[in-house]
Design an enzyme around this catalytic site. Sequence first.
Site, PDB file in Angstrom:
ATOM      1  N   GLU A 197      -0.324  32.690  10.136  1.00  0.00           N
ATOM      2  CA  GLU A 197       0.789  32.376   9.236  1.00  0.00           C
ATOM      3  C   GLU A 197       1.397  33.670   8.692  1.00  0.00           C
ATOM      4  O   GLU A 197       0.720  34.708   8.623  1.00  0.00           O
ATOM      5  CB  GLU A 197       0.254  31.514   8.077  1.00  0.00           C
ATOM      6  CG  GLU A 197       1.326  31.119   7.066  1.00  0.00           C
ATOM      7  CD  GLU A 197       0.913  29.974   6.152  1.00  0.00           C
ATOM      8  OE1 GLU A 197      -0.267  29.568   6.169  1.00  0.00           O
ATOM      9  OE2 GLU A 197       1.792  29.480   5.419  1.00  0.00           O
TER      10      GLU A 197
ATOM     11  N   ASN B 295       4.566  20.580   8.036  1.00  0.00           N
ATOM     12  CA  ASN B 295       3.183  20.906   7.681  1.00  0.00           C
ATOM     13  C   ASN B 295       2.882  20.353   6.290  1.00  0.00           C
ATOM     14  O   ASN B 295       3.707  20.497   5.369  1.00  0.00           O
ATOM     15  CB  ASN B 295       3.008  22.436   7.664  1.00  0.00           C
ATOM     16  CG  ASN B 295       1.686  22.865   7.050  1.00  0.00           C
ATOM     17  OD1 ASN B 295       0.639  22.707   7.665  1.00  0.00           O
ATOM     18  ND2 ASN B 295       1.726  23.393   5.825  1.00  0.00           N
ATOM     19  N   GLU B 296       1.736  19.728   6.144  1.00  0.00           N
ATOM     20  CA  GLU B 296       1.322  19.194   4.836  1.00  0.00           C
ATOM     21  C   GLU B 296       2.518  18.564   4.115  1.00  0.00           C
ATOM     22  O   GLU B 296       2.868  18.933   2.989  1.00  0.00           O
ATOM     23  CB  GLU B 296       0.631  20.278   3.990  1.00  0.00           C
ATOM     24  CG  GLU B 296      -0.636  20.782   4.671  1.00  0.00           C
ATOM     25  CD  GLU B 296      -1.578  21.602   3.799  1.00  0.00           C
ATOM     26  OE1 GLU B 296      -1.205  22.013   2.688  1.00  0.00           O
ATOM     27  OE2 GLU B 296      -2.721  21.826   4.255  1.00  0.00           O
TER      28      GLU B 296
ATOM     29  N   TYR C  58     -10.472  21.933   4.292  1.00  0.00           N
ATOM     30  CA  TYR C  58     -11.087  23.224   3.973  1.00  0.00           C
ATOM     31  C   TYR C  58     -12.419  22.978   3.273  1.00  0.00           C
ATOM     32  O   TYR C  58     -12.556  22.049   2.470  1.00  0.00           O
ATOM     33  CB  TYR C  58     -10.168  24.039   3.058  1.00  0.00           C
ATOM     34  CG  TYR C  58      -8.987  24.631   3.806  1.00  0.00           C
ATOM     35  CD1 TYR C  58      -9.135  25.790   4.561  1.00  0.00           C
ATOM     36  CD2 TYR C  58      -7.731  24.024   3.777  1.00  0.00           C
ATOM     37  CE1 TYR C  58      -8.068  26.342   5.255  1.00  0.00           C
ATOM     38  CE2 TYR C  58      -6.650  24.565   4.466  1.00  0.00           C
ATOM     39  CZ  TYR C  58      -6.827  25.731   5.205  1.00  0.00           C
ATOM     40  OH  TYR C  58      -5.775  26.275   5.899  1.00  0.00           O
TER      41      TYR C  58
ATOM     42  N   GLU D  97      -5.950  22.856  10.604  1.00  0.00           N
ATOM     43  CA  GLU D  97      -6.399  23.826   9.589  1.00  0.00           C
ATOM     44  C   GLU D  97      -7.797  23.437   9.157  1.00  0.00           C
ATOM     45  O   GLU D  97      -8.020  22.330   8.657  1.00  0.00           O
ATOM     46  CB  GLU D  97      -5.449  23.853   8.376  1.00  0.00           C
ATOM     47  CG  GLU D  97      -4.124  24.518   8.690  1.00  0.00           C
ATOM     48  CD  GLU D  97      -3.217  24.713   7.482  1.00  0.00           C
ATOM     49  OE1 GLU D  97      -3.747  24.872   6.358  1.00  0.00           O
ATOM     50  OE2 GLU D  97      -1.995  24.694   7.669  1.00  0.00           O
TER      51      GLU D  97
ATOM     52  N   GLN E 154      -7.736  31.493   8.935  1.00  0.00           N
ATOM     53  CA  GLN E 154      -6.714  31.877   9.874  1.00  0.00           C
ATOM     54  C   GLN E 154      -7.235  33.034  10.712  1.00  0.00           C
ATOM     55  O   GLN E 154      -8.305  33.555  10.437  1.00  0.00           O
ATOM     56  CB  GLN E 154      -5.452  32.277   9.139  1.00  0.00           C
ATOM     57  CG  GLN E 154      -4.837  31.120   8.328  1.00  0.00           C
ATOM     58  CD  GLN E 154      -3.412  31.406   7.836  1.00  0.00           C
ATOM     59  OE1 GLN E 154      -2.796  32.392   8.201  1.00  0.00           O
ATOM     60  NE2 GLN E 154      -2.905  30.524   6.982  1.00  0.00           N
TER      61      GLN E 154
HETATM   62  O1  AHR Z   1      -4.007  28.275   5.323  1.00  0.00           O
HETATM   63  C1  AHR Z   1      -3.445  28.460   4.073  1.00  0.00           C
HETATM   64  C2  AHR Z   1      -2.624  27.272   3.617  1.00  0.00           C
HETATM   65  O2  AHR Z   1      -3.445  26.171   3.421  1.00  0.00           O
HETATM   66  C3  AHR Z   1      -1.579  26.780   4.579  1.00  0.00           C
HETATM   67  O3  AHR Z   1      -0.401  27.498   4.496  1.00  0.00           O
HETATM   68  C4  AHR Z   1      -1.373  25.376   4.141  1.00  0.00           C
HETATM   69  O4  AHR Z   1      -0.958  24.529   5.191  1.00  0.00           O
HETATM   70  C5  AHR Z   1      -2.711  24.971   3.558  1.00  0.00           C
HETATM   71  O5  AHR Z   1      -2.591  24.364   2.347  1.00  0.00           O
END
Ligand code: AHR
Length: 521
Positions: free
Chosen positions: A54, A201-202, A270, A325, A374
């Site tokens: 990103e 995205n999201e 995450y 992600e 990432q």
């Molecule tokens: O990876 C960091 C961020 O986490 C990304 O930009 C977003 O899609 C997510 O919330």
Amino acid sequence: MVEFKFKNGFLKVLVINFIACLSVYSQNNTTLVTINKTEDAPVISKHIYGHFAEHLGRCIYDGFFVGDTSKIANTNGVRNDIVEALKKLQIPNLRWPGGCFADTYHWKDGVGPLDQRPTIVNTWWGGVTEDNSFGTHDFLNMCELLETEPYLSGNVGSGTVQELADWVQYTNFGGKSPMSDLRKENGRKEPWKVKYWGIGNEAWGCGGNMTADYYANEYRKYATFISDWENTGRIVRIASGASSNDYNWTETLMKNIPINMLGGLALHHYSVIDWNKKGDAVSFTEEQYFKTMTEALKMEELVTQHAAIMDTYDPNKKVDLVVDEWGGWYEVEKGTNPGFLYQQNTMRDAVLAGATLNIFNNHADRVRMANLAQCVNVLQAVILTKEAKMILTPTYHIMEMYKVHQDAKLLPIAFESPLYTFNNESLPAISVSASKDNNGLVHVSMVNVDSKKENKIEIDLNELAVKNITAKVLTSKTLQDHNSFDNPTKIQPTNYKGFEVKKGKLTVTIPPFSIVMIEGK
Ligand code: AHR
């Protein structure tokens, strides 16, 4: 599907995707494995081993891209050492330009003469000025250098349908058109033929705070105009998916989007202890380790439940579940820009990566793509850089060890794992996945999540159908160990002798918080 049940002090993990499968059960502190040769097991898509880059912190600028006037060896501004390291991983795809950034990105800002490109503010990540010097050509040419498939994330939040349709025409159309003419003017004759396209995205958050119903309609509109009616270009359109356990999001999208318009449905998860108190990336306690692993192992339940919903609307499993992600997220390293999400990477991250990839492998019938967040200098990075220096993190080494599973046939599993207990809470201590590649090589990846106790796994060699075994291990003295710019090779895989073959059985000892990869011929 995998079910977790507590029984006789053991966590029983049943993988019942396949009628006959590799089964694992515990006896005398050894987890026993039997493998059933099943013909209809899926292939583990190599795209499960994808990455994400990103415009965030030092991922692109001062990460991948140093510019062609840099003293650091580069090809068109992209660091040669990074390209070499990622090629060794055989990275199958790379997602770009975000993340949250994608829904603020207007691709036309990043093409054409450098001195005419506008500067913008990267509002999501540190409020820094983005000069658009790394744009579409730079990224897609970099993917060619990396020999990887690009996965472009389109702007739905603040873009237009026309803008995204134009981007597809710019990158993919070979004939004469306004956008292909512009591409040629900008120096690229042949189209890149980008296959993977994210539609926002999201969308439930930084991508526009939309409701699932609203986004489903937006998706249908965008998906209509970025391909022709029959999708002859074979574009894989990927919908912005749920956050962790937002099953309603998945249900609403699957119900409202025709299957033939949907190539993939995303999922983001995450492994965060607490969004308000994420903890240090290196100086963490066992309690924090346990919590990180609790979040990481939740992936099992998440992919199982999201896949079950998808099965209701798509029983033939045409739509890919794309975990685009995933990874660990801690406090940023002290002294670095809080908006840059730079963190170190320890053995905790190696265990997290190994266990997560095992989950994806075991769900290869539906999980067909995933992207670690990432790639360079951000979150659970495989590469960290400091000026001309570069280090490969423990997570890099897991990706390297596990690349043998890419496009290999899954050997499905079921097992009863011993428990890793901390403060009266328990997790399965062992994570396993197995595959057989086109050359007949069998690989079994094993993770011991337990921070203190070693664990043993026993496998019947007849069932594995192999005679000779070799092994590698990734291990270290403490969970907090990591590679640093002063000691870049502290953690790296080594050949492993901690196994024995006796009476047709292979017994492997897995040290605490370690990852072992067995290869059988
Ligand atoms: O990876 C960091 C961020 O986490 C990304 O930009 C977003 O899609 C997510 O919330």
